[in-house]
Design a protein around this motif. Structure first.
Motif, mmCIF file in Angstrom:
data_model
loop_
_atom_site.group_PDB
_atom_site.id
_atom_site.type_symbol
_atom_site.label_atom_id
_atom_site.label_comp_id
_atom_site.label_asym_id
_atom_site.label_seq_id
_atom_site.Cartn_x
_atom_site.Cartn_y
_atom_site.Cartn_z
ATOM 1 N N ALA A 376 -18.136 20.889 -9.099
ATOM 2 C CA ALA A 376 -19.117 20.967 -7.890
ATOM 3 C C ALA A 376 -18.821 21.150 -6.453
ATOM 4 N N VAL A 377 -17.798 20.155 -6.221
ATOM 5 C CA VAL A 377 -17.246 19.963 -4.639
ATOM 6 C C VAL A 377 -16.521 21.604 -4.428
ATOM 7 N N TRP A 378 -15.558 21.874 -5.317
ATOM 8 C CA TRP A 378 -15.100 23.295 -5.314
ATOM 9 C C TRP A 378 -15.850 24.497 -5.122
ATOM 10 N N ARG A 379 -16.897 24.244 -6.080
ATOM 11 C CA ARG A 379 -17.862 25.702 -5.884
ATOM 12 C C ARG A 379 -18.587 25.661 -4.299
ATOM 13 N N ALA A 380 -18.908 24.399 -3.944
ATOM 14 C CA ALA A 380 -19.563 24.311 -2.665
ATOM 15 C C ALA A 380 -18.604 24.562 -1.570
ATOM 16 N N ALA A 381 -17.421 24.144 -1.720
ATOM 17 C CA ALA A 381 -16.392 24.516 -0.629
ATOM 18 C C ALA A 381 -16.088 26.172 -0.624
ATOM 19 N N LEU A 382 -15.836 26.647 -1.844
ATOM 20 C CA LEU A 382 -15.427 28.114 -2.001
ATOM 21 C C LEU A 382 -16.925 29.017 -1.387
ATOM 22 N N TYR A 383 -18.025 28.530 -1.657
ATOM 23 C CA TYR A 383 -18.999 29.412 -1.278
ATOM 24 C C TYR A 383 -19.292 29.369 0.233
ATOM 25 N N ALA A 384 -18.921 28.184 1.034
ATOM 26 C CA ALA A 384 -18.850 27.899 2.037
ATOM 27 C C ALA A 384 -17.909 28.852 2.917
ATOM 28 N N ALA A 385 -16.607 28.907 2.291
ATOM 29 C CA ALA A 385 -15.678 29.634 2.840
ATOM 30 C C ALA A 385 -15.928 30.844 2.653
ATOM 31 N N HIS A 386 -16.476 31.511 1.695
ATOM 32 C CA HIS A 386 -17.088 32.890 1.719
ATOM 33 C C HIS A 386 -17.987 33.024 2.628
ATOM 34 N N ARG A 387 -19.114 32.227 3.048
ATOM 35 C CA ARG A 387 -19.941 32.478 4.053
ATOM 36 C C ARG A 387 -19.228 32.425 5.465
ATOM 37 N N GLY A 388 -18.209 31.665 5.638
ATOM 38 C CA GLY A 388 -17.841 31.436 6.995
ATOM 39 C C GLY A 388 -18.500 30.202 7.453
ATOM 40 N N ALA A 389 -18.938 29.436 6.757
ATOM 41 C CA ALA A 389 -19.905 28.122 6.921
ATOM 42 C C ALA A 389 -18.589 26.884 6.970
ATOM 43 N N PRO A 390 -19.304 25.822 7.251
ATOM 44 C CA PRO A 390 -18.536 24.586 7.195
ATOM 45 C C PRO A 390 -18.622 24.004 5.580
ATOM 46 N N GLY A 391 -17.703 23.579 5.115
ATOM 47 C CA GLY A 391 -17.592 22.922 3.926
ATOM 48 C C GLY A 391 -18.676 21.889 3.835
ATOM 49 N N PRO A 392 -18.872 21.256 2.545
ATOM 50 C CA PRO A 392 -19.616 20.117 2.244
ATOM 51 C C PRO A 392 -19.005 18.996 2.771
ATOM 52 N N ALA A 462 -6.087 26.035 -11.215
ATOM 53 C CA ALA A 462 -5.061 24.930 -11.159
ATOM 54 C C ALA A 462 -5.554 23.945 -10.144
ATOM 55 N N ALA A 463 -5.795 24.644 -8.809
ATOM 56 C CA ALA A 463 -6.398 23.617 -7.680
ATOM 57 C C ALA A 463 -7.611 22.714 -8.380
ATOM 58 N N VAL A 464 -8.584 23.315 -9.017
ATOM 59 C CA VAL A 464 -9.728 22.391 -9.401
ATOM 60 C C VAL A 464 -9.173 21.399 -10.387
ATOM 61 N N LEU A 465 -8.179 21.677 -11.472
ATOM 62 C CA LEU A 465 -7.605 20.721 -12.134
ATOM 63 C C LEU A 465 -6.803 19.690 -11.624
ATOM 64 N N VAL A 466 -6.020 20.139 -10.615
ATOM 65 C CA VAL A 466 -5.296 18.915 -9.656
ATOM 66 C C VAL A 466 -6.216 18.131 -9.192
ATOM 67 N N ALA A 467 -7.355 18.835 -8.452
ATOM 68 C CA ALA A 467 -8.446 17.925 -7.919
ATOM 69 C C ALA A 467 -8.924 17.051 -9.036
ATOM 70 N N ALA A 468 -9.347 17.208 -10.237
ATOM 71 C CA ALA A 468 -10.061 16.645 -11.200
ATOM 72 C C ALA A 468 -9.272 15.245 -11.578
ATOM 73 N N VAL A 469 -7.763 15.712 -11.941
ATOM 74 C CA VAL A 469 -6.945 14.692 -12.186
ATOM 75 C C VAL A 469 -6.872 13.513 -11.259
ATOM 76 N N ALA A 470 -6.623 14.100 -10.039
ATOM 77 C CA ALA A 470 -6.720 13.030 -8.936
ATOM 78 C C ALA A 470 -8.063 12.316 -9.043
ATOM 79 N N GLY A 471 -8.980 12.773 -8.943
ATOM 80 C CA GLY A 471 -10.317 12.295 -8.837
ATOM 81 C C GLY A 471 -10.526 11.193 -9.994
ATOM 82 N N CYS A 472 -9.880 11.694 -11.335
ATOM 83 C CA CYS A 472 -10.199 10.916 -12.361
ATOM 84 C C CYS A 472 -9.440 9.680 -12.067
ATOM 85 N N VAL A 473 -8.175 9.549 -11.747
ATOM 86 C CA VAL A 473 -7.363 8.320 -11.378
ATOM 87 C C VAL A 473 -8.163 7.234 -10.421
ATOM 88 N N VAL A 474 -8.717 8.025 -9.483
ATOM 89 C CA VAL A 474 -9.432 7.163 -8.416
ATOM 90 C C VAL A 474 -10.752 6.566 -9.026
#
Length: 917
Positions: A376-392, A462-474
């Motif tokens: 969810a976070v990466w989808r929001a960040a990618l859409y914001a980058a696509h629109r040139g808006a600040p990310g979540p 790959a980027a989302v997988l790394v974020a998910a693994v790091a988030g899973c540990v925390v």
């Protein structure tokens, strides 16, 4: 990027599975009087209506005796819940396979060829299926009773069906664009592959309602209503006053879980439709169809209220049009799903941890939540980058997640006690703020990484997988701590209630009550230092503390020329110097009031350790706060990276400071002469690593709100200014390696020693229970071990009294050792056996019984020692007999009142079983 629908459905499946196991186990659990483990808990003094923390400390105090009590007894059939879940799954599989056929018969669906003899409609649908990339054309049927221009797709894997409304067939000629849009929308469902999982979850949901939720509510609700009218089964009447609130909350929890699943299912299905709309437009459907539908809906009726909109499984035409015109809502971190995710996470986690263990439960629910949030976070960040808006930013979404965690804990937590609210509400800030900081951390790292990640699907996955693994540990660390030890703070301070302050005074003697330097920090040492030390020695917490700052530091390393990493490293170096200075200040302070050399390893050493921990935490927190306030971009990730670097450098600096303690003049604390003592310093470092590891969580709590403060802009560095980045990369990499090594040290210093040095204290508090529960506690003790112990000890003293009359010579003091020896040996065995068993739960009778067993043990030991010496020492023989007689007299004062109290309880028990009191 995946839409996250499958992960949402997976969360629902886990929630239903956990609720199924919990509810079925509760339904099949034996009555209290037939549950041996439950009876042993009561024999240890468990009070269902008492304070949770008292029950916990009492259970910890008698853990080995409870184990001994329940050994060999039939175990509560918890596998019934698992077996019932398998049955539910099998029935759900059958429903999943039969659901399409049932739906065809219920709606009277007929094959399309009967309404399309020329095959024109079929050819058109086949053409659109080719456009959509759907290889296998679904079965085409017509709903003759549906006069609207709608359609739907359903079925199971291998056989899917596209239902066309009768009204849609007439629209085909009058409005071909509308026909094409409706069909492409349904084919988009097949393209997204969400039909199979949607109907599988629907089948599981219906079976869960029929076989689990409804019977659970009927049985518990029926028991609740019957008990209110005085109708009980078994021993329920005795427990009813205390069990009423628990039963009501169990029903409320089931209703809340039902509500969560309904809302989450509706939200997932709504988003499923919106994604299908976008898929249809991408395949060539006319967006004007949705605008026309919204206009027709607006003229035909009033818009639905926001509350009722939560229950709908289909979005309104207005919502569908807005999602096509501005799909930001499809990518935003919305409140309702995150609230539901938080509530489902803790409800499911508490159910699993109560049934099994908190650690695997935390990994399971934390992993699912982390995967969903990362997507969810990466989808929001990618859409914001696509629109040139600040990310979540993650603040609002994290607040929704935190509120969901709090609600889930209030309804399903085991630390609240018999009431609806816990004794202390303040600890609920931990899950709430933890949810806020966690989402902010994920969002900050996603914004940091998204612009430097290539747009290829492989790189994004790959980027989302790394974020998910790091988030899973925390997430696993936070949830594991909360479900294991954190939620106990809702009932009170476990360490204070268990008498840890007294234990510290005893283990580390010193002027705790006479000097201010000791007395002022003792409560903090007993509660805070113990808590962070136990948490920091947990492998997942130590790993999460490293991940919190190493993950954003690695993202900074990947940026071109490591932009922003140099200033972060410099801030971390400054923070490390600050931590080292704080440690030196503590040493200078302790030097002014240090005791003589021989007394520095006791109370003074504990107080010194506390202030060194405070110094390390201060350096880390101040570093995070300053960087969060002063940096211009990516404030939270850079603040955590700087705080992590500062923590490792401060820990590294304290090693030489402590090793050369005696050589530092006004900084001397533990030594008086100058020597290099690395071994002693390393032992202190191992302990400090444990206490300092959770400081990264504190740094995150400090930096997250400060990173949202407004800050005046600063002009960026000139484009031509290029600094060499490799020294910065090497330095940060080396510190990261040291951080990983420190986490290993924190864990090995505990596991290598065979356990945690700081454990939950064993002093049980005084009982303050009702008469009926107290009587049942006594009867439980009598049934499990008390009767056998009373008979064994009493029979030994009866034999001793008879021997004393027949085999002693008052004039000479001679004794018949051959006949006395087996009596003393048997008394020693019986006393030792009774001391291993649970003590009498009644406070007054328990003290008398413990005194009897202690006197019996000592008298029997002296007796066997005298007899083994084979001497005719009249004075020693006389002392031995006096001890045996004193123990016998203690038995005559203890056993009769105890047996009388048991007899009274046995007489009252049949009367209480039929009364509500």
């Amino acid at each position: 990027m995946p839409a996250g629908t499958s992960l949402r459905f997976l969360v629902l499946v886990v929630a239903m599975a956990a609720a199924t196991i919990e509810m079925l186990t509760g339904l099949l659990r034996p009555y209290p009087a037939r549950n041996v483990e439950f009876v042993c808990e009561f024999a240890a003094g468990y009070d269902p209506g008492g304070n949770v923390i008292d029950n916990v400390t009492r259970s910890n105090a008698h853990a080995e005796a409870i184990k001994e009590c329940a050994r060999g007894a039939p175990v509560t059939p918890e596998w019934y819940g698992l077996a019932g879940s398998v049955v539910v799954l099998l029935v759900a599989t059958a429903v999943y396979l039969l659901l399409p056929r049932w739906k065809r018969r219920r709606h009277g669906l007929v094959p399309l060829h009967g309404r399309d003899p020329r095959g024109e409609i079929r050819a058109e649908v086949a053409r659109l299926a080719g456009v959509a990339g759907v290889r296998a054309l679904p079965d085409l049927v017509v709903d003759l009773t549906a006069f609207d221009a709608g359609a739907s797709v359903f079925g199971r894997a291998g056989r899917r069906t596209l239902r066309l409304g009768n009204g849609l067939l007439h629209v085909r000629r009058s409005d071909p664009a509308r026909f094409q849009a409706v069909v492409l929308h349904e084919l988009a469902h097949l393209r997204h592959r969400d039909v199979d999982i949607a109907y599988a979850v629907t089948a599981l949901w219906r079976v869960f309602l029929t076989l689990v939720a409804v019977p659970f509510v009927l049985v518990l609700g029926g028991s609740l209503v019957a008990a209110e009218f005085g109708w009980f089964m078994g021993a329920d009447a005795v427990f009813w006053p205390a069990s009423r609130p628990y039963m009501v909350r169990e029903i409320a929890t089931a209703a809340f879980l039902f509500l969560l699943v309904v809302l989450a299912r509706a939200d997932t299905l709504r988003h499923r439709e919106l994604y299908a709309d976008r898929g249809a437009v991408a395949l060539g459907a006319d967006p004007g169809v949705w605008r026309a539908g919204a206009e027709r809906a607006g003229t035909q009726g009033r818009p639905a209220r926001s509350v009722s909109a939560l229950w709908r499984s289909h979005p309104t035409w207005a919502e569908r049009r807005r999602a096509l015109e501005d799909p930001a809502a499809l990518f935003a971190l919305t409140d309702v799903p995150l609230f539901l995710l938080g509530a489902v996470t803790l409800v499911t986690g508490n159910a699993l941890s109560d049934r099994w263990d908190a650690r695997p439960a935390a990994w399971l629910v934390g992993g699912l939540a982390a995967a969903l949030l990362a997507v969810a976070v990466w989808r929001a960040a990618l859409y914001a980058a696509h629109r040139g808006a600040p990310g979540p930013s993650g603040v609002r979404a994290g607040s929704a997640l935190g509120l969901g965690l709090v609600c889930g804990e209030l309804l399903s937590g085991s630390s609240i006690g018999p009431g609806w609210w816990p004794a202390h509400l303040e600890p609920l800030f931990f899950p709430f703020l933890g949810g806020v900081v966690y989402v902010c951390w994920l969002a900050g790292c996603a914004r940091l990484s998204v612009r430097d990640t290539s747009g290829t699907p492989r790189a994004l996955r790959a980027a989302v997988l790394v974020a998910a693994v790091a988030g899973c540990v925390v997430a696993a660390a936070g949830l594991g701590w909360w479900m294991g030890a954190g939620k106990l703070w809702l009932a009170g301070d476990l360490y204070q209630a268990g008498g840890l302050e007294q234990d510290i005074r005893r283990m580390f003697p010193g002027p705790w009550g006479t000097r201010e330097q000791y007395a002022a920090v003792l409560p903090w040492i007993a509660s805070v230092l113990t808590s962070v030390s136990v948490a920091g020695s947990t492998p997942v917490v130590a790993a999460a503390a490293v991940v919190l700052w190493v993950y954003p530091a690695v993202l900074l390393l990947r940026r071109p020329r490591a932009t922003g990493l140099r200033s972060t490293l410099l801030a971390g170096l400054a923070g490390g110097l600050l931590g080292a200075a704080a440690l030196a200040a503590v040493m200078a302070y302790a030097h002014t009031w240090r005791p003589p050399l021989g007394e520095r390893g006791t109370a003074f050493g504990v107080v010194y350790m506390w202030w060194r921990t405070v110094a390390l935490w201060t350096g880390v927190a101040v570093t995070a706060a300053v960087v969060a306030v002063t940096t211009r971009t990516h404030r939270l990730p850079r603040a955590l990276a700087a705080a992590g670097i500062a923590q490792i450098l401060a820990l590294a600096a304290q090693f030489p400071l402590q090793s050369a303690d005696g050589c530092l003049g006004p900084l001397r604390v533990m030594g008086d002469t100058c020597h290099w003592l690395p071994d002693a310093s390393w032992s202190l470092t191992e302990i400090l690593v444990q206490t300092a590891a959770p400081a990264m969580f504190g740094a995150a709590l400090v930096a997250a709100p400060l990173a949202r403060l407004p800050r005046a802009g600063r002009p960026p560095a000139p484009a031509g200014t290029v600094r060499r980045s490799w020294p910065t990369r090497v330095a940060v990499g080396a510190v990261a390696v040291l951080a990983v090594a420190s986490s290993v040290v924190a864990v090995r210093s505990v596991t290598g020693g065979g356990g945690t040095a700081l454990a939950v204290p064993d002093r049980p508090p005084a009982a303050g229970t009702g008469e009926r529960v107290r009587s049942f506690q006594l009867l439980a003790w009598f049934k499990t071990s008390g009767q056998a112990d009373i008979v064994a000890v009493a029979s030994r003293y009866t034999t001793f009294a008879q021997w004393f009359k027949e085999s002693t010579d008052a004039e000479t003091g001679a004794v018949d050792g051959d006949t006395l020896r087996p009596i003393c040996a048997g008394l020693a065995r019986d006393a030792a056996t009774a001391r291993r068993h649970l003590g009498v739960p009644d406070p007054e009778l328990g003290r008398a019984w413990s005194t009897l067993l202690a006197k019996s043990r000592d008298a029997a030991r002296e007796c066997t020692s005298v007899l083994d010496a084979r001497t005719d020492d009249v004075q020693r023989n006389t002392k031995m007999l006096e001890d045996l007689v004193a123990a016998y007299q203690q038995a005559t004062r203890t056993v009769p009142p105890l047996t009388k109290r048991v007899t009274t309880a046995l007489e009252q028990w049949p009367q209480w079983k039929g009364k509500t009191g």
